[in-house]
Design an enzyme around this catalytic site. Structure first.
Site, short mmCIF file in Angstrom:
data_model
loop_
_atom_site.label_atom_id
_atom_site.label_comp_id
_atom_site.label_asym_id
_atom_site.label_seq_id
_atom_site.Cartn_x
_atom_site.Cartn_y
_atom_site.Cartn_z
N GLY A 22 0.98 -1.24 -0.11
CA GLY A 22 0.02 -0.17 0.00
C GLY A 22 0.72 1.24 0.00
O GLY A 22 0.60 2.12 -0.75
N ASN A 57 -0.69 15.98 -3.05
CA ASN A 57 -2.04 15.35 -3.44
C ASN A 57 -2.12 14.07 -2.88
O ASN A 57 -3.06 13.29 -3.39
CB ASN A 57 -1.39 15.12 -5.11
CG ASN A 57 -1.52 16.27 -6.01
OD1 ASN A 57 -1.98 17.30 -5.75
ND2 ASN A 57 -0.67 16.28 -6.98
N LYS A 167 -7.88 -16.39 0.42
CA LYS A 167 -7.58 -15.61 -0.82
C LYS A 167 -8.36 -16.00 -1.90
O LYS A 167 -8.82 -15.40 -2.41
CB LYS A 167 -6.21 -15.78 -1.05
CG LYS A 167 -5.18 -15.17 -0.29
CD LYS A 167 -5.58 -13.63 0.14
CE LYS A 167 -4.48 -13.02 1.03
NZ LYS A 167 -4.77 -11.48 1.41
N LEU A 192 4.72 -14.64 -3.16
CA LEU A 192 5.37 -14.38 -1.84
C LEU A 192 5.97 -13.14 -2.05
O LEU A 192 7.07 -13.23 -2.55
CB LEU A 192 6.30 -15.55 -1.29
CG LEU A 192 6.82 -15.19 -0.04
CD1 LEU A 192 5.81 -15.01 1.22
CD2 LEU A 192 7.65 -16.28 0.31
#
Length: 303
Positions: A22, A57, A167, A192
Site C-alpha cells: 500500500g 496530492n 484468498k 510471496l
C-alpha cells in the site's frame, strides 16, 4: 506500439495503504501525478512520513473495511481503487478459518461500496498465487497453471491452508459481486512478497515444500508488484486475473537462499546440497502479465 492507457479522473484510492504494498503504491502513484486517497485502518499517519515525493496530492482517510460509510468516504471522487486486504490489528492472523469470514466480509463491503460510487471506473484487487495453486489434480495437469485455475477450497480446508482458503473465497466473492454490479475488476494474484520483514511465520509459506516440489513456489519483488498493479490499472485492455511473480523457487540453491532470508540464523546447507542440483520444472505461468507489461513505463505519467 504502446498499449492504450487509462485516461480518466486522476484521483485514485489505495486501501489499505499501511502495508509495504500500500505505501509503495501510494508513493508511485503520487510520483506519476495522481491525487491519492490513502485509506488506512489505524489512526496514525506516521507511516507516510517516509514518502520522498511531494505529498501535496495525498489525502489520508481512516477507513475500516467493516465500516461501510468510511469506505464510501475514502472512495468519493475517485476513478479507481487499488484494494489489498490487511488483517485488522485486533484480529488474529491466518491461524484458523475465522480469517476467511473476515477477509470475505471486507471484500464484499469494499466491492459493494465501489458499486455505489459513480466515479469508480476500475478496481485492481490484490489476491494471491495461493488462490491458484492448490488443486487435487495438481500433479496430473497437462499444462502449466495459469490465471484460469482456482485453488480447491475443500483441499485448502482439509489441510488447513487458511491463507489460500481466505484468498480464494475472498477473490471469488469479489468476482461474483463485480459481475452482478457490473464493476470493472482486475485481480493481481501475487507470489510471496519479498518484503524486509518477511519471516518463516508468513501464512503464505504453509505448504511451501509441496509448492516447491510441484514447481509452483514463486516470489515477487515489491517494485515489480507495484508496477504490475499500476500497469493493469492504466492499460484499458487489461481484464480478468494476472499471476504476478518474477522469481521461481525451483532449485536447492534457491530454496537455501530463501531459507537464509526467512530465519534469523544462517542455516547450514544440507549435506546433499553440493551434489543435489536438480531443478524442479516450473509449472506455473505469468505469460499474460508479462505480455501486458512489455511496453509499460514505470516513470511519471500525468502532467
Amino acid at each position: 506500439m504502446a498499449p492504450a492507457s487509462f485516461h480518466s479522473n486522476s484521483t485514485v484510492c489505495v486501501m489499505d495503504a499501511s502495508g509495504h504494498l500500500g505505501l509503495s503504491l501510494v508513493e508511485s502513484l503520487l510520483q506519476r501525478g495522481y491525487t491519492v486517497h490513502a485509506a488506512v485502518q489505524c489512526h496514525g499517519d506516521s507511516q507516510f512520513d517516509g514518502i520522498s515525493c511531494n505529498k501535496q496530492n495525498l489525502k489520508i482517510f481512516h477507513s475500516d473495511p467493516f465500516d461501510y460509510q468510511s469506505i464510501i468516504d475514502a472512495l468519493r471522487g475517485c476513478s479507481g481503487l487499488f484494494y489489498n486486504f490487511v488483517p485488522p490489528e485486533d484480529q488474529p492472523t491466518y491461524d484458523d478459518e475465522f480469517m476467511v469470514d473476515v477477509e470475505v466480509r471486507a471484500a464484499h463491503n469494499v466491492l459493494e461500496a465501489c458499486a455505489q460510487t459513480e466515479t469508480i471506473d476500475k478496481v485492481v484487487f490484490t489476491s494471491s498465487i495461493t488462490a491458484v495453486v492448490w488443486r487435487q489434480d495438481g500433479n496430473s495437469l497437462p499444462s502449466d497453471l495459469d490465471e484460469r485455475k482456482w485453488s480447491d477450497v475443500n483441499l485448502c480446508r482439509k489441510f488447513k491452508l487458511w491463507h489460500a482458503l481466505s484468498k480464494t473465497v475472498a477473490e471469488k466473492t469479489a468476482w461474483a459481486l463485480a459481475m452482478d454490479r457490473t464493476i470493472n475488476l482486475v485481480s493481481v494474484n501475487a507470489g510471496l512478497l519479498m518484503s524486509p520483514d518477511l519471516s518463516i511465520s508468513h501464512p503464505y509459506l504453509k505448504g511451501a515444500a509441496e509448492m516447491y516440489e510441484d514447481g509452483t513456489f514463486v516470489t515477487v519483488d515489491l517494485d515489480f508488484l507495484v508496477g504490475a498493479h499500476i500497469c493493469v490499472f492504466e492499460d484499458v485492455s487489461s481484464y480478468g486475473r494476472y499471476l504476478c511473480f518474477n522469481h521461481v523457487i525451483n532449485s536447492p540453491e534457491d530454496a537455501f537462499e530463501l531459507a537464509r532470508k526467512l530465519t534469523l540464523s544462517s542455516p547450514s546447507p544440507p549435506q546433499s546440497y553440493e551434489h543435489d542440483k536438480k531443478i524442479t520444472q516450473q509449472r506455473i505461468s505469468n505469460r499474460k502479465l508479462n505480455k501486458l507489461m512489455v511496453d509499460f513505463e514505470s516513470g511519471p505519467r500525468l502532467e
